[in-house]
Design a protein around this motif. Structure first.
Motif, PDB file in Angstrom:
ATOM      1  N   PHE A 135      81.885  56.259-119.139  1.00  0.00           N
ATOM      2  CA  PHE A 135      81.390  57.512-118.424  1.00  0.00           C
ATOM      3  C   PHE A 135      79.824  57.907-117.881  1.00  0.00           C
ATOM      4  O   PHE A 135      79.682  58.172-116.916  1.00  0.00           O
ATOM      5  CB  PHE A 135      81.766  58.814-119.532  1.00  0.00           C
ATOM      6  CG  PHE A 135      81.280  59.864-119.249  1.00  0.00           C
ATOM      7  CD1 PHE A 135      82.020  60.678-118.560  1.00  0.00           C
ATOM      8  CD2 PHE A 135      80.012  60.467-119.886  1.00  0.00           C
ATOM      9  CE1 PHE A 135      81.727  61.916-118.056  1.00  0.00           C
ATOM     10  CE2 PHE A 135      79.412  61.707-119.786  1.00  0.00           C
ATOM     11  CZ  PHE A 135      80.356  62.682-118.714  1.00  0.00           C
ATOM     12  N   LEU A 136      78.974  57.070-118.725  1.00  0.00           N
ATOM     13  CA  LEU A 136      77.557  57.146-118.522  1.00  0.00           C
ATOM     14  C   LEU A 136      77.168  56.315-117.374  1.00  0.00           C
ATOM     15  O   LEU A 136      76.274  56.761-116.584  1.00  0.00           O
ATOM     16  CB  LEU A 136      76.753  56.971-119.816  1.00  0.00           C
ATOM     17  CG  LEU A 136      76.636  57.907-120.890  1.00  0.00           C
ATOM     18  CD1 LEU A 136      76.019  57.555-122.091  1.00  0.00           C
ATOM     19  CD2 LEU A 136      76.253  59.219-120.313  1.00  0.00           C
ATOM     20  N   GLY A 137      77.953  55.224-117.331  1.00  0.00           N
ATOM     21  CA  GLY A 137      77.710  54.267-116.270  1.00  0.00           C
ATOM     22  C   GLY A 137      77.959  54.862-114.756  1.00  0.00           C
ATOM     23  O   GLY A 137      77.249  54.849-113.859  1.00  0.00           O
ATOM     24  N   LEU A 138      79.070  55.563-114.709  1.00  0.00           N
ATOM     25  CA  LEU A 138      79.538  56.364-113.675  1.00  0.00           C
ATOM     26  C   LEU A 138      78.669  57.522-113.197  1.00  0.00           C
ATOM     27  O   LEU A 138      78.285  57.873-112.033  1.00  0.00           O
ATOM     28  CB  LEU A 138      80.929  56.895-113.749  1.00  0.00           C
ATOM     29  CG  LEU A 138      82.155  55.830-113.697  1.00  0.00           C
ATOM     30  CD1 LEU A 138      83.400  56.576-114.127  1.00  0.00           C
ATOM     31  CD2 LEU A 138      82.339  55.173-112.456  1.00  0.00           C
ATOM     32  N   ALA A 139      78.265  58.142-114.188  1.00  0.00           N
ATOM     33  CA  ALA A 139      77.039  59.267-113.927  1.00  0.00           C
ATOM     34  C   ALA A 139      75.912  58.801-113.381  1.00  0.00           C
ATOM     35  O   ALA A 139      75.405  59.423-112.572  1.00  0.00           O
ATOM     36  CB  ALA A 139      77.105  60.166-115.505  1.00  0.00           C
ATOM     37  N   LEU A 140      75.524  57.747-114.044  1.00  0.00           N
ATOM     38  CA  LEU A 140      74.040  57.078-113.777  1.00  0.00           C
ATOM     39  C   LEU A 140      74.331  56.437-112.395  1.00  0.00           C
ATOM     40  O   LEU A 140      73.254  56.559-111.326  1.00  0.00           O
ATOM     41  CB  LEU A 140      73.655  56.021-114.641  1.00  0.00           C
ATOM     42  CG  LEU A 140      72.171  55.792-114.579  1.00  0.00           C
ATOM     43  CD1 LEU A 140      71.582  55.562-115.850  1.00  0.00           C
ATOM     44  CD2 LEU A 140      71.981  54.451-113.722  1.00  0.00           C
ATOM     45  N   ALA A 141      75.259  55.871-111.962  1.00  0.00           N
ATOM     46  CA  ALA A 141      75.283  55.071-110.860  1.00  0.00           C
ATOM     47  C   ALA A 141      75.590  56.306-109.399  1.00  0.00           C
ATOM     48  O   ALA A 141      75.069  56.056-108.414  1.00  0.00           O
ATOM     49  CB  ALA A 141      76.690  54.330-110.621  1.00  0.00           C
ATOM     50  N   GLU A 142      75.893  57.435-109.866  1.00  0.00           N
ATOM     51  CA  GLU A 142      76.192  58.404-108.944  1.00  0.00           C
ATOM     52  C   GLU A 142      75.035  59.455-108.824  1.00  0.00           C
ATOM     53  O   GLU A 142      75.002  60.226-107.692  1.00  0.00           O
ATOM     54  CB  GLU A 142      77.464  59.271-109.216  1.00  0.00           C
ATOM     55  CG  GLU A 142      78.722  58.473-108.946  1.00  0.00           C
ATOM     56  CD  GLU A 142      79.152  58.229-107.549  1.00  0.00           C
ATOM     57  OE1 GLU A 142      79.173  59.150-106.527  1.00  0.00           O
ATOM     58  OE2 GLU A 142      78.824  57.079-107.052  1.00  0.00           O
ATOM     59  N   SER A 143      73.986  59.596-109.711  1.00  0.00           N
ATOM     60  CA  SER A 143      73.071  60.618-109.599  1.00  0.00           C
ATOM     61  C   SER A 143      71.590  59.689-109.972  1.00  0.00           C
ATOM     62  O   SER A 143      71.292  59.355-111.069  1.00  0.00           O
ATOM     63  CB  SER A 143      73.282  61.748-110.994  1.00  0.00           C
ATOM     64  OG  SER A 143      72.351  62.476-110.680  1.00  0.00           O
ATOM     65  N   ARG A 144      70.872  59.695-109.112  1.00  0.00           N
ATOM     66  CA  ARG A 144      69.388  59.208-109.199  1.00  0.00           C
ATOM     67  C   ARG A 144      68.787  60.187-109.860  1.00  0.00           C
ATOM     68  O   ARG A 144      67.924  59.547-110.917  1.00  0.00           O
ATOM     69  CB  ARG A 144      68.830  59.123-107.849  1.00  0.00           C
ATOM     70  CG  ARG A 144      69.398  58.141-106.821  1.00  0.00           C
ATOM     71  CD  ARG A 144      69.177  56.774-107.251  1.00  0.00           C
ATOM     72  NE  ARG A 144      69.855  56.035-106.469  1.00  0.00           N
ATOM     73  CZ  ARG A 144      69.636  54.393-106.371  1.00  0.00           C
ATOM     74  NH1 ARG A 144      69.106  53.838-107.672  1.00  0.00           N
ATOM     75  NH2 ARG A 144      70.394  53.683-105.620  1.00  0.00           N
ATOM     76  N   THR A 145      68.821  61.343-110.133  1.00  0.00           N
ATOM     77  CA  THR A 145      68.038  62.220-111.107  1.00  0.00           C
ATOM     78  C   THR A 145      68.422  62.104-112.743  1.00  0.00           C
ATOM     79  O   THR A 145      67.851  61.789-113.388  1.00  0.00           O
ATOM     80  CB  THR A 145      68.376  63.668-110.689  1.00  0.00           C
ATOM     81  OG1 THR A 145      68.258  64.234-109.349  1.00  0.00           O
ATOM     82  CG2 THR A 145      67.783  64.728-111.663  1.00  0.00           C
ATOM     83  N   PHE A 146      69.836  61.742-112.620  1.00  0.00           N
ATOM     84  CA  PHE A 146      70.231  61.304-114.122  1.00  0.00           C
ATOM     85  C   PHE A 146      69.545  59.937-114.471  1.00  0.00           C
ATOM     86  O   PHE A 146      69.329  59.896-115.803  1.00  0.00           O
ATOM     87  CB  PHE A 146      71.766  61.004-114.094  1.00  0.00           C
ATOM     88  CG  PHE A 146      72.451  61.132-115.384  1.00  0.00           C
ATOM     89  CD1 PHE A 146      72.355  62.051-116.414  1.00  0.00           C
ATOM     90  CD2 PHE A 146      72.819  59.841-115.725  1.00  0.00           C
ATOM     91  CE1 PHE A 146      72.967  62.028-117.651  1.00  0.00           C
ATOM     92  CE2 PHE A 146      73.354  59.613-116.965  1.00  0.00           C
ATOM     93  CZ  PHE A 146      73.490  60.460-118.088  1.00  0.00           C
ATOM     94  N   GLU A 147      69.595  59.114-113.670  1.00  0.00           N
ATOM     95  CA  GLU A 147      69.252  57.870-113.903  1.00  0.00           C
ATOM     96  C   GLU A 147      67.497  57.826-114.284  1.00  0.00           C
ATOM     97  O   GLU A 147      67.159  57.206-115.187  1.00  0.00           O
ATOM     98  CB  GLU A 147      69.396  56.871-112.642  1.00  0.00           C
ATOM     99  CG  GLU A 147      68.545  55.598-112.904  1.00  0.00           C
ATOM    100  CD  GLU A 147      68.627  54.631-111.507  1.00  0.00           C
ATOM    101  OE1 GLU A 147      68.279  53.456-111.747  1.00  0.00           O
ATOM    102  OE2 GLU A 147      69.287  55.301-110.596  1.00  0.00           O
ATOM    103  N   ARG A 148      67.017  58.732-113.480  1.00  0.00           N
ATOM    104  CA  ARG A 148      65.444  58.738-113.946  1.00  0.00           C
ATOM    105  C   ARG A 148      65.436  59.486-115.268  1.00  0.00           C
ATOM    106  O   ARG A 148      64.237  59.035-115.966  1.00  0.00           O
ATOM    107  CB  ARG A 148      64.834  59.567-112.776  1.00  0.00           C
ATOM    108  CG  ARG A 148      64.592  59.332-111.540  1.00  0.00           C
ATOM    109  CD  ARG A 148      63.827  60.016-110.456  1.00  0.00           C
ATOM    110  NE  ARG A 148      63.959  59.807-109.184  1.00  0.00           N
ATOM    111  CZ  ARG A 148      64.703  60.365-108.201  1.00  0.00           C
ATOM    112  NH1 ARG A 148      65.461  61.260-108.377  1.00  0.00           N
ATOM    113  NH2 ARG A 148      64.608  59.459-107.045  1.00  0.00           N
TER     114      ARG A 148
END
Length: 258
Positions: free
Chosen positions: A78-91
């Motif tokens: 779940f978090l891998g999909l969210a992070l891969a799709e959102s640069r803001t979430f990654e930061r």
């Protein structure tokens, strides 16, 4: 017969290893308190299964491992999909996850015990933390390695972001995800055993630790063999699921488990 060959080869290797083990103990007169003979270890296994003393330990370790593995794997995907799709979430999130992964889980053990108690909850939390990161990284990398030309082609036909994620990116990353799941099987067992070393009243880790106090090496080896067997069964189950779910890799010859 051809279907039995994949099982026959490792059994032959196992038989050779047991034979070398037995001969080494006999030829070099290794004392039992250093290395028990295979007969003593298999005898401890037979006795433990016969008097039902091993079953509670196996059930405890399996329960902790499966629960922590399921939670950790679900969170990782779940978090891998969210992070891969959102640069803001990654930061915002990725540096924190890196810091958590860099922290030795054994150091977190006492804190987890204080927060979650000495029961099964603390074991599940530790297993979750241990098996989370490899699958998380594999999910992110797999999503981001999706063929750019394929994505552009789908966008040309007005494919939605939801469609691209679940019908293009996720199938493309399936091989990486299952690779992370296989790594997570071994790490989940390690996490369960470490948690049982820290505090437990049952479990294969507790059995090994308590047997070391009595210097019962045959029981310790029996516990290690059971852990190895559980890990092997778990890894083979994940490989079987991969062949069934990611069937296109098997057909194209790109499957790492072929």
């Amino acid at each position: 017969m051809r279907r039995l060959l994949p099982l026959l080869y490792p059994l032959i290797s196992l038989a050779v290893l047991v034979l070398i083990w037995d001969l080494s103990v006999r030829v070099f007169s290794v004392p039992d308190y250093l290395l028990p003979p295979p007969a003593a270890v298999f005898g401890a296994l037979r006795t433990g299964f016969a008097d039902h003393s091993l079953w509670p330990h196996i059930a405890a370790t399996l329960g902790e491992t499966l629960a922590g593995y399921a939670i950790g794997s679900g969170l990782a995907i779940f978090l891998g999909l969210a992070l891969a799709e959102s640069r803001t979430f990654e930061r915002f999130v990725y540096p924190l996850l890196i810091a958590l992964q860099a922290t030795p889980k054994v150091a977190l053990g006492p804190i987890i015990l204080v927060w979650f108690g000495f029961g099964i909850a603390s074991k599940i939390v530790l297993v979750t933390l241990v098996c989370f990161f490899p699958l998380f990284v594999n999910t992110v990398n797999g999503i981001r390695r999706t063929d750019a030309e394929l994505l552009d082609t789908c966008r040309a036909f007005s494919a939605s972001r939801y469609y691209l994620l679940f019908h293009v990116k996720l199938p493309s990353a399936a091989g990486d995800i299952f690779a992370g799941l296989q790594i997570g099987v071994a790490l989940a067992l390690i996490g369960a055993v470490v948690a049982e070393f820290l505090s437990a009243q049952r479990g294969l880790g507790y059995l090994i630790a308590s047997s070391s106090v009595n210097m019962s090496l045959s029981t310790m080896f029996a516990g290690v063999l059971l852990l190895a067997f559980i890990g092997l069964c778990g890894a083979q189950t994940v490989r079987w699921l991969q062949r069934k779910i990611v069937f296109w890799e098997e057909r194209s010859g790109n499957s790492p488990t072929k």
